[in-house]
Motif scaffolding. Structure first.
Motif, mmCIF file in Angstrom:
data_model
loop_
_atom_site.group_PDB
_atom_site.id
_atom_site.type_symbol
_atom_site.label_atom_id
_atom_site.label_comp_id
_atom_site.label_asym_id
_atom_site.label_seq_id
_atom_site.Cartn_x
_atom_site.Cartn_y
_atom_site.Cartn_z
ATOM 1 N N ALA A 53 -15.080 12.893 -9.480
ATOM 2 C CA ALA A 53 -15.760 13.285 -8.236
ATOM 3 C C ALA A 53 -14.710 13.675 -7.209
ATOM 4 O O ALA A 53 -13.509 13.511 -7.416
ATOM 5 C CB ALA A 53 -16.648 12.155 -7.720
ATOM 6 N N VAL A 92 -17.869 8.053 -4.148
ATOM 7 C CA VAL A 92 -18.398 7.988 -5.509
ATOM 8 C C VAL A 92 -19.209 6.716 -5.756
ATOM 9 O O VAL A 92 -19.801 6.560 -6.818
ATOM 10 C CB VAL A 92 -17.243 8.104 -6.535
ATOM 11 C CG1 VAL A 92 -16.426 6.823 -6.601
ATOM 12 C CG2 VAL A 92 -17.750 8.511 -7.894
ATOM 13 N N MET A 102 -25.772 13.782 -8.628
ATOM 14 C CA MET A 102 -25.347 15.153 -8.880
ATOM 15 C C MET A 102 -26.545 16.060 -9.143
ATOM 16 O O MET A 102 -26.632 17.176 -8.609
ATOM 17 C CB MET A 102 -24.393 15.194 -10.068
ATOM 18 C CG MET A 102 -23.939 16.584 -10.468
ATOM 19 S SD MET A 102 -22.809 16.588 -11.877
ATOM 20 C CE MET A 102 -23.870 15.969 -13.176
ATOM 21 N N PRO A 152 -22.571 8.867 -11.409
ATOM 22 C CA PRO A 152 -23.042 9.786 -10.367
ATOM 23 C C PRO A 152 -24.015 10.843 -10.858
ATOM 24 O O PRO A 152 -24.395 11.733 -10.091
ATOM 25 C CB PRO A 152 -21.731 10.438 -9.895
ATOM 26 C CG PRO A 152 -20.878 10.460 -11.115
ATOM 27 C CD PRO A 152 -21.215 9.208 -11.883
ATOM 28 N N HIS A 175 -15.996 9.778 -14.700
ATOM 29 C CA HIS A 175 -16.958 10.128 -13.655
ATOM 30 C C HIS A 175 -16.228 10.857 -12.527
ATOM 31 O O HIS A 175 -16.229 10.414 -11.374
ATOM 32 C CB HIS A 175 -17.651 8.871 -13.111
ATOM 33 C CG HIS A 175 -18.402 8.117 -14.152
ATOM 34 N ND1 HIS A 175 -18.843 6.817 -13.977
ATOM 35 C CD2 HIS A 175 -18.801 8.472 -15.399
ATOM 36 C CE1 HIS A 175 -19.472 6.405 -15.062
ATOM 37 N NE2 HIS A 175 -19.460 7.396 -15.940
ATOM 38 N N CYS A 210 -20.341 16.907 -8.917
ATOM 39 C CA CYS A 210 -19.758 15.690 -8.353
ATOM 40 C C CYS A 210 -18.533 15.968 -7.494
ATOM 41 O O CYS A 210 -18.153 15.136 -6.675
ATOM 42 C CB CYS A 210 -19.387 14.725 -9.474
ATOM 43 S SG CYS A 210 -20.800 14.093 -10.387
#
Length: 426
Positions: free
Chosen positions: A348, A385, A394, A390, A346, A379
């Motif tokens: 970011a 985060v 996003m 996310p 994920h 992201c």
């Protein structure tokens, strides 16, 4: 699990008061009905019979929706692309190498290299543009900005890389739980994301995993190998009917908890580029500098303490083990105890959003402060985060930014048609 956990309480090492448990359904985006005109009907087989849903209608429990859903029940951008008009050209087998910045500081277009599948030989092209949008996610957006020498007056491009370090714990339930049926996760525990404990340790959410021990120790076939090599009364391992029974019993009772831990923005966690490291097209690869702070490690330690109590409430056998080696590159020791984590993927940060060009890369519209008509979306714009996937955030940011892009282009066209240079975007 819900029957065993709901209403129970857990002592969080970082909190003064116990946390009350409640299993919560996790939102999912899935297609409800097939679209008959999609791809001229390709990808959808006829309904197999009354009461039997055909592919493209709903989740059918293939347990393989990562990366591709066989029944196409999961969201796919192909349907969106099918609605594109003739004014849109999708160029594949192409990698952007540079954002071109004009003498006036505006984004003027991009350079890219195209290639064929059977060769690494590439042809360089240039495209002029009134507006450029980078939408290659946190790592590649940052790499491209760095390669272009763009948008970095704040020295924040590539910095503040974040992910969700995931603590996995796994075990066997006392009874069959239908492992490997349906999506990877449908529910979780959200009570550890909030509260005063955040001041002392990183918060986390608890995802209840449906795909057994796959992420922790490998897919079910690895259990087959274990049974074949050990456990037989004659030392030869378990075979035949006994193997089938043992495998069905274990795999059907497997489960895992996935603790997604929030990571704070740290400028030292970053993406850089180094000309010594290049891909097959000769483009510098991104170089990642990444570590966990003690704040995050305290969150992981708290998550393991919570896991121990959850196993007790479930009456489950805990098979969790963390061992230093290639299987656990995220291994570390903290306050005398071993832990390990997986990367959630994920990503970011790296081109964070803010209210000042001195401390951020993009403004509230994900438009680069330094260059009008250059947007870096995704992201990478997120300055924090939080504790969970996310993707929805996003998507919301991208939809919001698209409205500003439209306004930018309309303003530029009006100025150009009036015979005046387009004004710099604010």
């Amino acid at each position: 699990m819900t029957k065993s956990l709901n209403g129970g309480t857990i002592r969080d090492p970082g909190a003064n008061d116990p946390v009350r448990l409640r299993v919560v359904t996790t939102p999912h985006a899935r297609n409800g009905l097939p679209h008959p005109s999609y791809d001229d009907g390709a990808g959808y087989r006829p309904d197999p019979g009354p009461g039997q849903p055909g592919p493209g209608t709903l989740c059918q429990g293939h347990a393989s929706c990562v990366p591709i859903c066989p029944s196409q029940a999961k969201y796919t951008p192909l349907k969106t692309q099918a609605r594109w008009g003739s004014s849109v050209t999708l160029v594949t087998r192409a990698v952007v190498t540079r954002v071109r910045i004009g003498a006036d500081g505006r984004a003027a277009g991009v350079d890219y290299r195209s290639y064929r599948d059977d060769t690494t030989e590439a042809v360089t092209h240039s495209v002029d543009a009134d507006l450029v949008v980078l939408a290659a996610h946190a790592i590649e957006n940052a790499k491209l900005l760095l390669l272009s020498g763009a948008a970095n007056s704040s020295d924040q491009v590539g910095r503040n890389l974040m992910d969700h370090p995931v603590l996995l714990t796994w075990g066997l339930m006392p009874q069959q739980v239908g492992a490997y049926r349906g999506p990877g996760s449908t529910s979780g525990l959200e009570g550890f994301r909030f509260g005063a404990a955040r001041a002392r340790r990183a918060p986390f959410r608890v995802e209840i995993g449906n795909w057994g021990w796959t992420w922790a120790t490998g897919p079910p076939e690895s259990r087959v190998a274990e049974f074949l090599g050990t456990g037989g009364s004659d030392g030869r391992g378990i075979l035949g009917t006994e193997l089938r029974r043992a495998l069905g019993d274990q795999v059907g009772r497997e489960f895992a908890f996935q603790f997604e831990v929030e990571q704070e923005a740290d400028p030292a966690n970053r993406v850089t580029v180094d000309p010594r490291h290049r891909d097959a097209l000769g483009i510098p690869r991104p170089v990642i500098h990444y570590d966990l702070s003690d704040y995050v490690k305290r969150g992981i330690a708290a998550a393991k303490a919570v896991s121990d109590q959850l196993f007790d409430l479930l009456g489950a056998e805990d098979h969790t083990r963390f061992e230093q080696g290639p299987d656990w590159p995220g291994y570390f020791e903290f306050e005398g105890r071993p832990y390990a984590y997986r990367a959630a993927g994920h990503g970011a940060g790296t081109h964070i959003m803010g209210d000042s060009p001195l401390t951020s890369v993009v403004d509230e519209w994900q438009r680069c402060w330094d260059h009008p008509y250059l947007y870096a979306v995704g992201c990478g714009s997120m300055p924090t985060v939080a504790t969970s996937n996310p993707s929805l955030t996003m998507a919301a940011l991208a939809l919001r930014s698209s409205e500003e892009m439209h306004r930018d282009l309309l303003g530029r066209r009006r100025s150009t048609s009036a015979g005046h240079p387009a004004p710099l975007a604010s």
